[in-house]
Design an enzyme around this catalytic site. Structure first.
Site, PDB file in Angstrom:
ATOM      1  CG  HIS A   1      33.543  20.476  24.489  1.00 21.95           C
ATOM      2  ND1 HIS A   1      33.471  21.712  25.051  1.00 21.95           N
ATOM      3  CD2 HIS A   1      34.838  20.290  24.146  1.00 21.95           C
ATOM      4  CE1 HIS A   1      34.676  22.264  25.057  1.00 21.95           C
ATOM      5  NE2 HIS A   1      35.511  21.424  24.506  1.00 21.95           N
TER       6      HIS A   1
ATOM      7  NE  ARG B   1      44.973  15.252  17.436  1.00 23.27           N
ATOM      8  CZ  ARG B   1      44.375  14.061  17.544  1.00 23.27           C
ATOM      9  NH1 ARG B   1      43.979  13.642  18.742  1.00 23.27           N
ATOM     10  NH2 ARG B   1      44.171  13.321  16.489  1.00 23.27           N
TER      11      ARG B   1
ATOM     12  NE  ARG C   1      49.980  17.956  16.374  1.00 21.84           N
ATOM     13  CZ  ARG C   1      48.781  17.700  15.857  1.00 21.84           C
ATOM     14  NH1 ARG C   1      48.672  16.986  14.756  1.00 21.84           N
ATOM     15  NH2 ARG C   1      47.695  18.152  16.446  1.00 21.84           N
TER      16      ARG C   1
ATOM     17  CD  GLU D   1      50.483  17.973   9.323  1.00 24.54           C
ATOM     18  OE1 GLU D   1      49.350  17.574   9.651  1.00 24.54           O
ATOM     19  OE2 GLU D   1      51.233  18.576  10.097  1.00 24.54           O
TER      20      GLU D   1
ATOM     21  CG  ASN E   1      42.768  13.316   9.892  1.00 26.00           C
ATOM     22  OD1 ASN E   1      42.657  12.178   9.436  1.00 26.00           O
ATOM     23  ND2 ASN E   1      42.512  13.604  11.147  1.00 26.00           N
ATOM     24  CG  ASP E   2      45.904  18.900   8.064  1.00 24.80           C
ATOM     25  OD1 ASP E   2      44.766  19.298   7.756  1.00 24.80           O
ATOM     26  OD2 ASP E   2      46.505  19.306   9.068  1.00 24.80           O
TER      27      ASP E   2
ATOM     28  NE  ARG F   1      40.308  17.870   7.117  1.00 23.33           N
ATOM     29  CZ  ARG F   1      40.908  17.736   8.293  1.00 23.33           C
ATOM     30  NH1 ARG F   1      40.587  16.753   9.078  1.00 23.33           N
ATOM     31  NH2 ARG F   1      41.818  18.605   8.677  1.00 23.33           N
TER      32      ARG F   1
ATOM     33  CB  CYS G   1      49.334   9.948  13.936  1.00 22.60           C
ATOM     34  SG  CYS G   1      49.736  11.482  13.110  1.00 22.60           S
TER      35      CYS G   1
END
Length: 588
Positions: free
Chosen positions: A212, A319, A356, A455, A478-479, A489, A526
């Site tokens: 955060h 998201r 998504r 992904e 990323n994935d 990761r 993305c």
């Protein structure tokens, strides 16, 4: 003596100033046993401390309501909600009472003991975002401890700044020296007061890129680094420090030469930021006339404003799971979701919004449906579309909300982590079912384009099947990197092998873009690769014309686009992909 402390870069820029050090509030907690007669009084002390923190957060929320987005970005409101939820968590409260009643611990000892128990549970979580929520729990506990000691916020009233001496060289004698906060951690409430204070940047001992603290730092555009272990113990009050938010380094007691060098870098960065801001309304077009879409990734409806301010031409990734997380089983109903999606759509003022569907599951458990924690590898378990298809009622609720929001603007629907033709058919069938339900109710809804995330390597190798069913594809790098290279990761022992330049990864990305272009289907990237200017030229050379990224990255990527000749980059991009060492060819 000059020395450097290395952390994780989370917010760009350079800050130079005097250190204000705030260590962990748990270091000097008293540990002693009480008598049975003292139990009610100790429980009351905890209750009073907790209520004081709750009241403070309520006051801060009221303050935020009267502020603009620059003074109090929407992330702060959401993070304060998380802290309220943690303060009211039954497991925290019941556990503290247990240590006081059964073990006869004093109130502070009981609080820190229960914190350690819950912290271990967070450490065992696979998902980066959820694991880093441990920091929020620690912040809540430390705020209670401060109130029990009669202390307020650690950043509300920093010590007076000293002026720079002749020896320090860089700053004007007539101007107060900036202050830099060095802390064990910062809570959202601290961050709000931080914004209203004189601090020019900060460093924390703990935290990660998805903590955060990092999220708020990026939204406020403050130079910052997190995860700089031991910084609050190594730095002394009033030390001169430099924060390099681009590299995640803090330099303590810099020499005049280093100070002069970073002062120059700071001025250059400010000039560069001013130049970039002038590009905000410039169309993203390459030197050879190729139009490029620069879209924004957002987590909450209120992010739409930041996307527009950054010059985004739409939202490439909303998201939606952030509407579901941290609610202790209180799942958002259709109306709540519809209103959230509607705010995002209307906030983009007619520009497209790609929503998504829920990306949660074994590694992102929702409290309402806790899964067996014994998964050997949750990243390969019941998550994303697999989870949604296993909960069709929940999934149809979300689909109905998205379809209704599409009546208010251009909406695309994006399905995560899909791999099988059977999953494709099930998903499309449920979308049709949701439309039929809305028809039966007489509700208004709009048309949506339906796309899939690429992904999983299996999806990238099944493009012809995917493009038979879907209107567009979005590459989640990323994935895709994680699954292609079998790299967790979150595992520090193998994180160095997480390589976006690996030939196999680049081949999957290149083939996906090529096949979509061949079939005249839209494709975007993305993941983090889209917002990394080191990859902009490569992706342009591979034929990509749609990038989606954090709003703060848009102008930097746009600058790369404006300087690129896409046609001339094509042969070089093929050379990179065909190389056994792409990073060497790219020069990164």
């Amino acid at each position: 003596m000059t020395f450097a402390i290395h952390g994780i870069a989370v917010a760009r820029g350079i800050a130079i100033g005097r250190a204000v050090v705030m260590g962990s509030g748990r270091a000097d907690v008293a540990h002693y046993f009480i008598t049975p007669e003292q139990v009610p009084a100790e429980i009351e002390r905890i209750r009073v401390g907790r209520n004081a923190v709750v009241d403070e957060i309520h006051r801060l929320q009221q303050t935020i309501a009267g502020m603009g987005p620059k003074e109090a970005p929407h992330e702060l409101s959401a993070l304060l909600d998380v802290h309220l939820m943690l303060l009211q968590d039954e497991e925290l409260i019941t556990g503290i009472k247990h240590w006081i009643t059964d073990r006869l611990y004093n109130a502070e000892w009981a609080l820190t003991t229960q914190l350690e128990v819950l912290s271990r549970q967070f450490d065992d979580m696979e998902d980066d975002y959820l694991r880093e929520r441990k920091a929020d729990l620690e912040q809540v506990a430390e705020r209670i401890l401060r109130y029990m000691k009669g202390m307020g916020s650690p950043v509300a009233q920093p010590p007076a700044a000293k002026r720079k001496t002749q020896q320090d060289l860089l700053l004007d004698e007539s101007v107060d020296v900036p202050l830099v906060l060095v802390a064990h951690d910062l809570s959202p409430a601290d961050m709000l007061q931080f914004k209203q204070s004189v601090f020019a940047g900060f460093v924390t001992d703990v935290g990660g890129k998805t903590s955060h603290t990092a999220i708020v730092a990026r939204s406020l555009d403050i130079p910052a680094a997190v995860g700089a272990r031991g910084a609050s113990n190594l730095v002394r009050q009033d030390d001169w420090v430099i924060i390099d938010g681009d590299s995640g380094v803090m330099i303590v007691d810099p020499s005049p030469i280093i100070l002069a060098e970073y002062g120059f870098k700071q001025r250059q960065a400010e000039l560069e930021r001013g130049r970039l801001n002038r590009l905000r309304h410039t169309p993203a077009v390459t030197l050879d006339g190729q139009k490029v879409e620069l879209l924004a990734n957002i987590e909450l409806p209120e992010d739409a404003n930041a996307a527009l301010q950054a010059g985004a031409v739409g939202v490439g990734l909303f998201r939606s799971e952030f509407l579901f997380m941290g609610r202790h089983g209180d799942m958002p109903d259709e109306e709540e979701q519809y209103l959230a999606y509607k705010r995002a759509v209307e906030g983009m003022e007619g520009l497209p919004v790609t929503i998504r569907t829920l990306d949660v599951g074994a590694d992102k458990p929702l409290d309402e449906l806790q899964r067996d924690a014994a998964h050997l590898n949750p990243a390969l378990g019941l998550r994303a579309i697999r989870w949604s298809l296993s909960e069709p009622e929940m999934f149809r609720t979300q689909l109905r909300a998205i379809l209704r929001a599409a009546a208010h603007g251009r909406v695309n629907l994006l399905v995560p982590m899909i791999a099988h033709a059977t999953e494709i058919r099930q998903t499309l069938s449920l979308i049709d079912f949701a439309r039929a339900e809305l028809d039966n109710r007489g509700d208004v809804y709009g048309p949506v384009q339906v796309g899939a995330m690429i992904e999983i390597p299996a999806a990238a190798l099944s493009l012809r099947t995917f493009l038979k069913y879907f209107d567009f594809l979005s590459i989640g790098t990323n994935d895709l990197i994680q699954y292609t290279l079998a790299i967790d990761r979150s595992d520090e022992s193998v994180a160095h092998l997480y390589d976006p330049c690996h030939p196999a990864v680049l081949r999957l990305v290149a083939d996906t873009i090529s096949e979509c272009r061949r079939q005249n289907k839209a494709v975007s990237v993305c993941g983090e690769m889209a917002g990394d200017p080191q990859f902009t030229r490569l992706l342009l050379g591979l034929g990509l014309r749609s990038f989606s990224m954090h709003p703060a990255q848009i102008l930097t990527v746009k600058q790369q686009v404006l300087r690129a000749d896409a046609a001339r980059l094509e042969p070089w991009a093929r050379e990179v992909v065909d190389s056994e060492d792409p990073a060497l060819v790219m020069g990164v």
